[in-house]
Design a protein around this motif. Structure first.
Motif, short mmCIF file in Angstrom:
data_model
loop_
_atom_site.label_atom_id
_atom_site.label_comp_id
_atom_site.label_asym_id
_atom_site.label_seq_id
_atom_site.Cartn_x
_atom_site.Cartn_y
_atom_site.Cartn_z
N ARG A 37 0.80 -1.22 0.07
CA ARG A 37 0.09 -0.01 0.10
C ARG A 37 0.90 1.16 0.19
O ARG A 37 1.81 1.34 0.74
CB ARG A 37 -0.67 -0.04 1.38
CG ARG A 37 -1.77 1.22 1.29
CD ARG A 37 -2.89 0.95 2.45
NE ARG A 37 -2.45 1.50 3.57
CZ ARG A 37 -2.17 2.75 4.30
NH1 ARG A 37 -2.78 3.60 3.53
NH2 ARG A 37 -1.85 2.97 5.30
N ASN A 169 -9.95 -3.49 -7.12
CA ASN A 169 -10.19 -2.75 -5.74
C ASN A 169 -8.93 -2.37 -5.32
O ASN A 169 -8.83 -1.47 -4.52
CB ASN A 169 -11.33 -3.30 -4.79
CG ASN A 169 -12.54 -3.37 -5.39
OD1 ASN A 169 -13.08 -2.39 -6.11
ND2 ASN A 169 -13.46 -4.44 -4.83
N ILE A 170 -7.97 -3.23 -5.18
CA ILE A 170 -6.74 -3.26 -4.57
C ILE A 170 -5.83 -2.28 -5.52
O ILE A 170 -5.31 -1.51 -4.84
CB ILE A 170 -6.09 -4.44 -4.35
CG1 ILE A 170 -6.89 -5.48 -3.61
CG2 ILE A 170 -4.71 -4.20 -3.95
CD1 ILE A 170 -7.04 -5.26 -2.12
N THR A 171 -5.97 -2.55 -6.86
CA THR A 171 -4.67 -1.79 -7.39
C THR A 171 -5.26 -0.41 -7.96
O THR A 171 -4.51 0.48 -8.04
CB THR A 171 -4.54 -2.52 -8.92
OG1 THR A 171 -5.99 -2.64 -9.74
CG2 THR A 171 -3.76 -3.91 -8.70
N GLY A 172 -6.62 -0.31 -8.00
CA GLY A 172 -7.36 1.10 -8.53
C GLY A 172 -8.05 1.87 -7.22
O GLY A 172 -8.19 2.87 -7.44
N GLY A 173 -8.18 1.09 -6.43
CA GLY A 173 -9.01 1.70 -5.14
C GLY A 173 -8.26 2.82 -4.46
O GLY A 173 -6.89 2.40 -4.09
N ALA A 174 -8.77 3.84 -4.22
CA ALA A 174 -8.03 4.85 -3.29
C ALA A 174 -7.73 4.50 -1.90
O ALA A 174 -6.71 4.69 -1.18
CB ALA A 174 -8.82 6.02 -3.29
N PHE A 175 -8.39 3.50 -1.40
CA PHE A 175 -8.19 3.11 0.03
C PHE A 175 -7.12 2.02 0.07
O PHE A 175 -6.20 2.35 0.81
CB PHE A 175 -9.48 2.44 0.52
CG PHE A 175 -9.16 1.61 1.93
CD1 PHE A 175 -9.26 2.43 3.20
CD2 PHE A 175 -9.02 0.39 2.13
CE1 PHE A 175 -9.09 1.89 4.19
CE2 PHE A 175 -8.79 -0.08 3.33
CZ PHE A 175 -8.69 0.50 4.42
N TYR A 176 -7.08 1.33 -1.10
CA TYR A 176 -5.99 0.27 -0.93
C TYR A 176 -4.38 0.82 -1.45
O TYR A 176 -3.53 0.54 -0.91
CB TYR A 176 -6.15 -0.87 -1.51
CG TYR A 176 -7.57 -1.83 -0.71
CD1 TYR A 176 -7.11 -2.31 0.38
CD2 TYR A 176 -8.54 -1.77 -1.45
CE1 TYR A 176 -8.06 -3.09 1.03
CE2 TYR A 176 -9.52 -2.43 -0.62
CZ TYR A 176 -9.34 -3.21 0.59
OH TYR A 176 -10.36 -3.70 1.03
N SER A 177 -4.89 1.87 -2.46
CA SER A 177 -3.57 2.52 -3.08
C SER A 177 -2.45 1.47 -3.42
O SER A 177 -1.23 1.65 -2.77
CB SER A 177 -3.26 3.69 -2.06
OG SER A 177 -2.41 4.50 -2.76
#
Length: 188
Positions: A37, A169-177
């Protein structure tokens, strides 16, 4: 009659609420993995950094990374980076370079964060390191060219995680960044 209707409605309501019990899925039965992250800068705008052609040794890509796996990073073994060069300025020739090994950052180089308990480290790639790894000289690059850095997270059980086997969700999500990809643009 009202009592009969009320009784029937109550019975239908009770019957409608009846469900079969569904077993809960335990965390130990779920597939687990890991990701790196980006803590700062946050959010990383398209994972883009810049280096100056005029000061390749003094400019760099730098970010604070956190290794996230079950048990607060206990499964983390290393984060391996590779680098490629994209020559977008044909005026000085076309010198594209396919991906090459850049560096491997072992888990021992990461320190547990006091708040999150996940291991963290500052990852830095200077312009000079980018040139050396790709076999280029400062004369080979121009403003507008770029270096593409990709990451592979290795776990202690031998599994690896990259942008290609990790969810959006992991690669593009702002939370996981956690893009597993970083672009270093060459500026003047």
């Amino acid at each position: 009659m009202k009592k009969l209707i009320l009784f029937l409605l109550s019975g239908m309501t009770i019957m409608a609420c009846k469900t079969d019990l569904v077993s809960r899925i335990g965390e130990e039965d779920m597939a687990n993995g890991g990701y790196i992250r980006t803590v700062t800068p946050y959010p990383v705008a398209n994972s883009t950094f810049s280096v100056s052609k005029a000061n390749m040794g003094g400019t760099r890509m730098e970010f604070l990374a956190e290794a996230v796996t079950p048990d607060h990073g206990a499964w983390f073994a290393s984060y391996d980076l590779s680098i490629a060069f994209v020559d977008a300025t044909p005026a000085n020739g076309t010198k594209n370079v396919a991906a090459r090994a850049l560096k491997s950052l072992p888990a021992s180089g990461f320190t547990p964060d006091a708040t999150t308990l996940y291991p963290r480290a500052t990852i830095t790639v200077t312009g000079t390191e980018a040139l050396t790894a790709t076999g280029l000289t400062a004369a080979d690059v121009s403003a507008g060219d770029r270096f593409d850095v990709t990451g592979v997270m290795r776990l202690t059980d031998g599994r690896t995680f990259t942008a290609s086997n990790t969810g959006a969700n992991i690669t593009g999500g702002a939370f996981y960044s956690s893009p597993f990809y970083y672009r270093i643009n060459v500026a003047n």
